[in-house]
Enzyme design. Structure first.
Site, PDB file in Angstrom:
ATOM      1  N   GLN A 103      13.245  52.662  18.213  1.00 18.46           N
ATOM      2  CA  GLN A 103      13.771  52.019  17.265  1.00 18.46           C
ATOM      3  C   GLN A 103      14.046  53.241  16.033  1.00 18.46           C
ATOM      4  OE1 GLN A 103      14.847  49.515  18.438  1.00 18.46           O
ATOM      5  NE2 GLN A 103      16.177  49.002  16.676  1.00 18.46           N
TER       6      GLN A 103
ATOM      7  N   HIS B 149      17.058  55.704  15.887  1.00 18.65           N
ATOM      8  CA  HIS B 149      18.439  55.245  15.266  1.00 18.65           C
ATOM      9  C   HIS B 149      18.699  55.862  14.001  1.00 18.65           C
ATOM     10  CE1 HIS B 149      19.999  52.192  17.829  1.00 18.65           C
ATOM     11  NE2 HIS B 149      18.686  51.689  17.912  1.00 18.65           N
TER      12      HIS B 149
ATOM     13  N   GLU C 184      14.717  41.864  13.002  1.00 14.34           N
ATOM     14  CA  GLU C 184      16.052  41.885  13.978  1.00 14.34           C
ATOM     15  C   GLU C 184      15.810  41.893  15.461  1.00 14.34           C
ATOM     16  OE1 GLU C 184      19.624  44.991  14.524  1.00 14.34           O
ATOM     17  OE2 GLU C 184      17.575  45.594  13.762  1.00 14.34           O
TER      18      GLU C 184
ATOM     19  N   ASP D 148      19.583  46.251  23.876  1.00 14.92           N
ATOM     20  CA  ASP D 148      20.503  47.137  23.279  1.00 14.92           C
ATOM     21  C   ASP D 148      22.067  47.398  24.318  1.00 14.92           C
ATOM     22  OD1 ASP D 148      19.374  47.453  20.861  1.00 14.92           O
ATOM     23  OD2 ASP D 148      18.536  49.612  21.652  1.00 14.92           O
TER      24      ASP D 148
ATOM     25  N   HIS E 276      39.790   6.993  -5.260  1.00 15.72           N
ATOM     26  CA  HIS E 276      39.194   7.076  -4.047  1.00 15.72           C
ATOM     27  C   HIS E 276      39.203   5.876  -3.204  1.00 15.72           C
ATOM     28  CE1 HIS E 276      38.009  11.165  -5.231  1.00 15.72           C
ATOM     29  NE2 HIS E 276      37.637  11.546  -3.770  1.00 15.72           N
TER      30      HIS E 276
END
Length: 454
Positions: free
Chosen positions: A277, A280, A346, A380, A439
């Site tokens: 991770q 990235h 995430e 992924d 109304h």
């Protein structure tokens, strides 16, 4: 290498946990000042502004903003066969999972002669953003395009930054693998534009003066109703600025992984996932939550070994030693679950004894990866799930990209005369309680015409 936050012996509230946990600094508000003139320029000058932005930010001025069909074909033809097959598997699995997300219209009879139908209608036109910074993301083409197509979106366009280091024939267009993925999916409207300027172009539309004329006029990139896809802080700022004019999926921040693990976890597996991770982005977050100090020490040693050996070691080390990454020690798995729910990652991996039972208790995560053989990198690329997920703790209120993201629910109400008459007194009562007598009169005009005002 990983810093340690020791929460053992504490009893913190959710707010206190959120304040104590590692998190990347990501100031979208601060980026708005830089983004505002770009958005205004694209709205004012269209294609000319997009070309200037490409030259300024990407170091290349595209010959064409819209990628010609023959360039898409050429990119697919030059694609490595193994990469093509891997993309095909990713597409097949994503289609299988997302096909089961399709909604069906539902009609509820609330009274004799009175029905409410929820009808699902796709967004008419969407802009799909695929980043092109430190890495190449053909997988993001798959994750954006597949649910949009299955939802029935009639018009979709992809934007990705132009690349100056492409092979000569493709210089100034998005990365060839991005183009090949678009071609595989049958997407023929692809633009060489990135960053905030791409979001502005999708929102406002523009006349593509770089394209050949059609019938005496240059073609238009028509405005979209919705923009999806991850990007940097400037993309997120443009989404925030233009939200309302367009719909957005989320303001995606730096990617993040949390691993909830106990003493049964393999420290090398956990380390591999944390490093993957961190690969990235220097702002990527890698967080281990565990009740085992021994595991924490073993993971830290394995992380150091892997970080030194990996290709992008500088980027990885920056991410792993940043304030957004670290190890959180807890008393037990119950405390660990409270931590990961407060963090709302995430990506959340659960690598514990009886991982299925533990994972079933998780409430806040973009996606949950269960057991030792479900690493985030599987999701992924080829799990079939979607990897466009909420970041920065937004998983406590938002979902990842899905077919639903591209659909709108419309209630269709049909009452006959008798059904309206039956409920009319209640409508009138509530209208009078809200001091909105007209109304009620809109109902009594139909059910009691003699009592209508003259």
């Amino acid at each position: 290498m990983l810093s340690t936050t020791d929460l053992r012996g504490t009893a913190l509230s959710v707010a206190e946990l959120r304040a104590a946990l590692p998190r990347a600094e990501y100031d979208v508000e601060a980026a708005l000042g830089a983004v505002a003139p770009i958005v205004a320029d694209v709205q004012d000058r269209g294609a000319a502004a997009l070309l200037d932005c490409a030259e300024r930010f990407d170091g290349v001025r595209p010959e064409r903003l819209r990628v010609p069909a023959d360039v898409l074909t050429a990119a697919l033809e030059m694609l490595d066969p193994d990469v093509r097959r891997a993309l095909e598997v990713s597409i097949e699995r994503a289609r299988a999972v997302h096909a089961d997300q399709v909604r069906t219209d539902t009609t509820t009879q609330v009274a004799p002669g009175g029905t409410v139908t929820e009808r699902w209608v796709s967004v008419e036109r969407v802009g799909l953003y695929v980043p092109g910074g430190l890495a190449v993301y053909p997988s993001s083409v798959v994750m954006n395009v597949v649910p949009a197509q299955i939802a029935g979106v009639g018009s979709l366009a992809v934007a990705s930054p132009p690349q100056r280091d492409n092979p000569d024939a493709l210089t100034g267009y998005p990365h060839p693998t991005i183009l090949a993925a678009c071609a595989l999916l049958g997407v023929d409207e692809v633009y060489a534009m990135g960053g905030a300027q791409a979001i502005a172009a999708f929102a406002h539309g523009f006349t593509d003066t770089t394209a050949p004329t059609e019938g005496g006029a240059h073609p238009r990139c028509e405005p979209v109703s919705l923009v999806t896809g991850p990007g940097n802080v400037y993309v997120a700022a443009a989404k925030r600025m233009l939200k309302g004019l367009i719909g957005i999926d989320s303001e995606a921040g730096p990617t993040e992984i949390a691993v909830l693990a106990d003493a049964t976890a393999d420290p090398d597996h956990v380390a591999a996932d944390l490093v993957s991770q961190a690969e990235h982005d220097p702002l990527a977050a890698s967080v281990l939550v565990t009740d085992s100090p021994e595991l924490a020490d073993a993971v830290d040693a394995a992380v150091a070994r892997r970080a030194d050996a990996t290709k992008h070691r500088e980027r990885v080390r920056t991410a792993l030693t940043g304030k957004q990454s670290g190890t959180v020690l807890v008393d037990d798995l119950d405390a660990g679950l409270a931590v990961v729910d407060a963090y709302a990652a995430e990506h959340l991996e659960v690598i514990t004894a009886d991982a299925d039972t533990v994972a079933a208790r998780v409430r806040n995560a973009g996606a949950v990866f269960v057991g030792p053989y479900s690493p985030v990198s599987l999701g992924d690329y080829a799990a079939g799930s979607n990897h466009v997920l909420p970041t920065g703790g937004c998983a406590c209120h938002s979902s990842g990209l899905s077919v639903q993201s591209f659909l709108r629910g419309i209630h269709v109400i049909r009452y006959d005369e008798a059904a309206l008459a039956e409920v009319a007194p209640h409508v009138v009562t509530l209208a009078e309680a809200e001091d909105l007598p007209a109304h009620g009169e809109a109902v009594t005009a139909r059910t009691d015409p003699q009592g209508a005002p003259r």
